[in-house]
Design a protein around this motif. Sequence first.
Motif, PDB file in Angstrom:
ATOM      1  N   HIS A  45       0.835  -1.202   0.000  1.00 22.04           N
ATOM      2  CA  HIS A  45       0.000   0.000   0.000  1.00 22.04           C
ATOM      3  C   HIS A  45       0.872   1.255   0.000  1.00 22.04           C
ATOM      4  O   HIS A  45       0.577   2.227  -0.716  1.00 22.04           O
ATOM      5  CB  HIS A  45      -0.908  -0.016   1.226  1.00 22.04           C
ATOM      6  N   THR A  90      -3.594  -0.098  12.014  1.00 22.82           N
ATOM      7  CA  THR A  90      -4.610   0.913  11.740  1.00 22.82           C
ATOM      8  C   THR A  90      -5.807   0.291  11.023  1.00 22.82           C
ATOM      9  O   THR A  90      -5.715  -0.784  10.412  1.00 22.82           O
ATOM     10  CB  THR A  90      -4.049   2.037  10.863  1.00 22.82           C
ATOM     11  N   THR A  91      -6.925   0.991  11.093  1.00 22.40           N
ATOM     12  CA  THR A  91      -8.139   0.522  10.423  1.00 22.40           C
ATOM     13  C   THR A  91      -7.913   0.388   8.924  1.00 22.40           C
ATOM     14  O   THR A  91      -8.421  -0.540   8.283  1.00 22.40           O
ATOM     15  CB  THR A  91      -9.298   1.494  10.692  1.00 22.40           C
ATOM     16  N   GLU A  92      -7.133   1.294   8.361  1.00 21.15           N
ATOM     17  CA  GLU A  92      -6.881   1.257   6.916  1.00 21.15           C
ATOM     18  C   GLU A  92      -6.214  -0.049   6.514  1.00 21.15           C
ATOM     19  O   GLU A  92      -6.624  -0.707   5.548  1.00 21.15           O
ATOM     20  CB  GLU A  92      -6.011   2.442   6.513  1.00 21.15           C
ATOM     21  N   THR A  95      -8.447  -3.068   6.886  1.00 22.36           N
ATOM     22  CA  THR A  95      -9.420  -3.159   5.803  1.00 22.36           C
ATOM     23  C   THR A  95      -8.836  -3.825   4.571  1.00 22.36           C
ATOM     24  O   THR A  95      -9.529  -4.551   3.847  1.00 22.36           O
ATOM     25  CB  THR A  95      -9.927  -1.751   5.428  1.00 22.36           C
ATOM     26  N   HIS A  96      -7.535  -3.617   4.348  1.00 21.76           N
ATOM     27  CA  HIS A  96      -6.904  -4.111   3.118  1.00 21.76           C
ATOM     28  C   HIS A  96      -6.160  -5.435   3.270  1.00 21.76           C
ATOM     29  O   HIS A  96      -5.835  -6.070   2.258  1.00 21.76           O
ATOM     30  CB  HIS A  96      -5.901  -3.069   2.590  1.00 21.76           C
TER      31      HIS A  96
END
Length: 231
Positions: A45, A90-92, A95-96
Motif C-alpha cells: 500500500h 490501523t483501520t486502513e 481493511t486491506h
Amino acid sequence: MSLVIALDGPSGSGKSTVGRHLARVHGLGYLDTGAMFRAAAWYCHDRGIDLTDADAVTAAVAALPLEQDLDPDSTRVAVDGVDVTDAIRTTEISTHVSKVATNLGVRAELKARQRAIIAREATADGWSGGRGIVAEGRDITTVVAPDADVRVLLVARAEARLARRALELHGTADAGAIEATRDQVLRRDADDSTVSQFHAAADGVVTLDSSHLSLPETLAAAERIVAEQRP
C-alpha cells in the motif's frame, strides 16, 4: 530439546494473548504471523501497488525487507528499517490486509519465511537459544507447522470475539464500538476462510473454547494443554 507450540484461531479468539503468555512461561520465541501479512499489506500500500494485482503483490512481498521481534514482550515490526508496529494495526491496513492474505503467492512466500523462523528457533542461533517458539496464526497447526509438539485451536463465540477486539481497539465494548469492529473481525475471517481452515480443529489439534472463560482461566487451560501434549 526445543518446543514448538502452534496456535490457530479466528480474530479475537485470544491467540496473541495466549501465545505471548506461553512464550514467557516456557522461555520461547513468539511469532505473530498475522503481523507478517499486515506488514506485507502496508509495504504494498505504501508503494502504491494495486492490491488486486496478484502478481505485482507477490513480487513485492518476495522482496519484503521485514524485521520482526520474537521477544514476547516486544511487538516491534520494521519494514526496510521503518518501524511499522503501530501503522500495521490501523483501520486502513485492517481493511486491506485480506487482499494480501488471500493471495496464494504471498501465502507461499510468507509461509516459507515462517517455517525458516520456526526451524531457526530450534538452534542455538535463534532468539530463544534453541528453546523453541510459539507461532500463531490461521493455519499454523495444519500447514506451516503440522508437526509441532503442541497444536491448539483457540475459538470463541462471535459476540465474545467482537467484544474483545472492540475493547482492544476502542477501549470500550459498547454497542457502537462493537459495530465499528464488526467488519474488521467477521469480514476478515470470512475472507481468510477461503484459503485456510481455522474454525474447526484438524486431527490431533486440541480445541480451547474461551467463550465463557476469564483471561486467567483461558491461560491456565492453555498451560494444561501444553503440559499434556508436549513431549
